[in-house]
Scaffold this active site. Structure first.
Site, PDB file in Angstrom:
ATOM      1  N   CYS A 134      -9.694  -6.978   1.591  1.00  0.00           N
ATOM      2  CA  CYS A 134      -9.836  -5.575   1.978  1.00  0.00           C
ATOM      3  C   CYS A 134     -11.280  -5.103   1.891  1.00  0.00           C
ATOM      4  O   CYS A 134     -11.650  -4.123   2.489  1.00  0.00           O
ATOM      5  CB  CYS A 134      -8.971  -4.710   1.080  1.00  0.00           C
ATOM      6  SG  CYS A 134      -7.398  -5.477   0.741  1.00  0.00           S
ATOM      7  N   SER A 162       0.830  -1.210   0.000  1.00  0.00           N
ATOM      8  CA  SER A 162       0.000   0.000   0.000  1.00  0.00           C
ATOM      9  C   SER A 162       0.863   1.258   0.000  1.00  0.00           C
ATOM     10  O   SER A 162       0.606   2.193  -0.757  1.00  0.00           O
ATOM     11  CB  SER A 162      -0.927   0.013   1.214  1.00  0.00           C
ATOM     12  OG  SER A 162      -1.815  -1.082   1.165  1.00  0.00           O
ATOM     13  N   HIS A 184       4.472 -10.041   2.276  1.00  0.00           N
ATOM     14  CA  HIS A 184       3.576 -11.056   2.860  1.00  0.00           C
ATOM     15  C   HIS A 184       2.745 -11.790   1.807  1.00  0.00           C
ATOM     16  O   HIS A 184       1.979 -12.685   2.146  1.00  0.00           O
ATOM     17  CB  HIS A 184       2.701 -10.456   3.967  1.00  0.00           C
ATOM     18  CG  HIS A 184       1.570  -9.589   3.525  1.00  0.00           C
ATOM     19  ND1 HIS A 184       0.269 -10.039   3.489  1.00  0.00           N
ATOM     20  CD2 HIS A 184       1.523  -8.304   3.112  1.00  0.00           C
ATOM     21  CE1 HIS A 184      -0.520  -9.047   3.088  1.00  0.00           C
ATOM     22  NE2 HIS A 184       0.221  -7.987   2.856  1.00  0.00           N
TER      23      HIS A 184
HETATM   24  C1  LIG Z   1      -2.087  -7.094  -0.909  1.00  0.00           C
HETATM   25  C2  LIG Z   1      -2.078  -6.139  -2.035  1.00  0.00           C
HETATM   26  C3  LIG Z   1      -1.700  -4.783  -1.851  1.00  0.00           C
HETATM   27  C4  LIG Z   1      -1.398  -4.212  -0.483  1.00  0.00           C
HETATM   28  O1  LIG Z   1      -0.202  -4.680   0.056  1.00  0.00           O
HETATM   29  P1  LIG Z   1       0.038  -4.523   1.647  1.00  0.00           P
HETATM   30  O2  LIG Z   1       1.453  -4.968   1.831  1.00  0.00           O
HETATM   31  O3  LIG Z   1      -0.951  -5.415   2.311  1.00  0.00           O
HETATM   32  O4  LIG Z   1      -0.154  -3.081   1.963  1.00  0.00           O
HETATM   33  C5  LIG Z   1      -1.656  -3.963  -2.951  1.00  0.00           C
HETATM   34  N1  LIG Z   1      -1.948  -4.426  -4.175  1.00  0.00           N
HETATM   35  C6  LIG Z   1      -2.319  -5.701  -4.403  1.00  0.00           C
HETATM   36  C7  LIG Z   1      -2.610  -6.157  -5.785  1.00  0.00           C
HETATM   37  C8  LIG Z   1      -2.397  -6.597  -3.340  1.00  0.00           C
HETATM   38  O5  LIG Z   1      -2.776  -7.858  -3.561  1.00  0.00           O
END
Ligand SMILES: *Cc1c(COP(=O)(O)O)cnc(C)c1O
Length: 396
Positions: free
Chosen positions: A324, A71, A201
């Site tokens: 989300c 993010s 992650h």
């Molecule tokens: C999980 C995800 C994010 C956000 O990543 P975080 O490390 O959880 O902030 C952004 N873009 C996509 C496509 C994701 O799958």
């Protein structure tokens, strides 16, 4: 034993990632910016992690900016491009309606500040073409941002082609590659990608750490003011434990990418085949340009959230869309953008596999989903209307 098949939301950390982090809690505890030996030990470990990540992406260590995750990397890429673009009078941004909220909400913020954001329509598989991008680029386009692979429906977009086109037209390009890195081959140098986001992650690394890759010569403004870490592009003492875990996880993912992909693709094929045997069901997303682990299917006449909860009671952890949005009542913006009517968008289930899932687990899932869909349908008034011909079926 739980069957965890929500790997697009997050993954379990790999033993190698955990091992890489452990010494940071008692031995390598220094601040990498400190000049003394304890600090320098942390600085060396950090540099090694940076070099490892750069090798996996095919870039130079100086092109890596450590962030707090996907993010933050998305926000930084977009807000920085907007800031730098607007100095030259460029206030037009191109994107797609199927991006992650980290991208969409950053773009909405810019729209409120007077930027003109154009969302290229995707087809029913979730794809955009380089030609669409070419036709929409304007002299005042500050940025094109298109995700590498979609987190809900697994569609892989033609990023090398879109990136090449943007370079030819001298327009800055960013890709949210959070779902792609560690899962499908990406080489930022060969593909000449200027800005790319990734998150640890999603490939068995720790949460709360990620990278914004910025090609040499691509200026990047900082989101966070403070010390001069990350070449002045991201202030704050580096999260050394998480970064070391991320480097170990990415190294492992890249080393085993081919065998993992072969294994996961086989599980995915069997799962799709088994679930599509259920009458009045359909695959969401591309059947061919698809992430190895992603299965997203709608089952007409059911509520996806109910299915998800019923599966959880049977020890199966999946998702009704993206993690989300699962707290909101709105149907997925991605499923709506590919043209699914509300009813079907709400009737969808996402299963995202990884290489530690097994063929037995897949059979258990097929059995459980088949039974649960039948039982949810049997107590649904809407389904009854369809069966008795008062309402039409939407799917064959
Ligand atoms: C999980 C995800 C994010 C956000 O990543 P975080 O490390 O959880 O902030 C952004 N873009 C996509 C496509 C994701 O799958």
């Amino acid at each position: 034993m739980k069957i965890y098949v929500d790997n697009a939301a997050t993954t379990k950390m790999s033993p190698a990632a955990i091992q890489a982090m452990l010494p940071c809690f008692d031995l390598i505890y220094g601040n990498p910016s400190s000049l003394h030996s304890v600090g320098q030990q942390a600085a060396e470990a950090l540099y090694e992690a940076r070099t490892q990540i750069a090798a996996c992406l095919g870039c130079h260590p100086k092109e890596i900016i450590f962030t707090s995750g996907g993010s933050e990397a998305d926000n930084q890429a977009i807000l920085s491009a907007a800031k730098i673009g607007s100095r030259k009078g460029k206030k037009h941004i191109l994107s797609t309606p199927i991006e992650h909220h980290a991208v969409l909400h950053a773009l909405q913020k810019l729209q409120k500040e007077g930027f003109s954001v154009e969302y290229l329509p995707v087809n029913n598989l979730g794809e955009v073409t380089p030609e669409q991008v070419a036709d929409a680029i304007r002299p005042d386009t500050a940025l094109v941002t298109v995700m590498y692979a979609n987190n809900e429906i697994g569609t892989i977009l033609p990023i090398p082609e879109i990136s090449r086109l943007c370079r030819e037209r001298q327009v800055l390009f960013h890709t949210d590659a959070v779902q792609a890195v560690g899962h499908i081959p990406i080489h930022v140098k060969q593909q000449e990608i200027p800005l790319l986001s990734l998150s640890a992650h999603k490939f068995h690394g720790p949460k709360g750490t990620g990278v914004l890759y910025a090609q040499k010569g691509t200026p990047v403004a900082s989101l966070i003011e403070g010390g001069g870490q990350e070449g002045g592009r991201r202030a704050g003492t580096e999260n050394v434990p998480a970064i070391l875990g991320m480097a170990a996880a990415l190294k492992e993912a890249c080393l085993h990418m081919e065998e993992n992909s072969t294994k996961v693709t086989a599980l995915q094929s069997r799962l799709m085949e088994g679930l599509l045997q259920i009458p009045h069901s359909a695959l969401n997303g591309s059947p061919t340009h698809r992430l190895p682990g992603n299965v997203n299917i709608c089952f007409e006449g059911i509520d996806g959230e109910r299915l998800l909860l019923a599966l959880d009671q049977q020890g199966i952890c999946a998702s009704a869309g993206s993690a989300c949005t699962s707290s909101s009542a709105d149907p997925s913006h991605v499923l709506r953008a590919i043209g699914l009517p509300r009813e079907l968008a709400r009737a969808s289930l996402r299963i995202s596999l990884c290489e530690t899932n097994t063929a037995e687990e897949v059979e258990t899932i097929i059995h459980a989903v088949t039974q649960t869909v039948a039982s949810l349908r049997s107590c649904s008034p809407l389904w009854n209307d369809k069966v008795e011909g008062r309402k039409p079926f939407l799917l064959k």
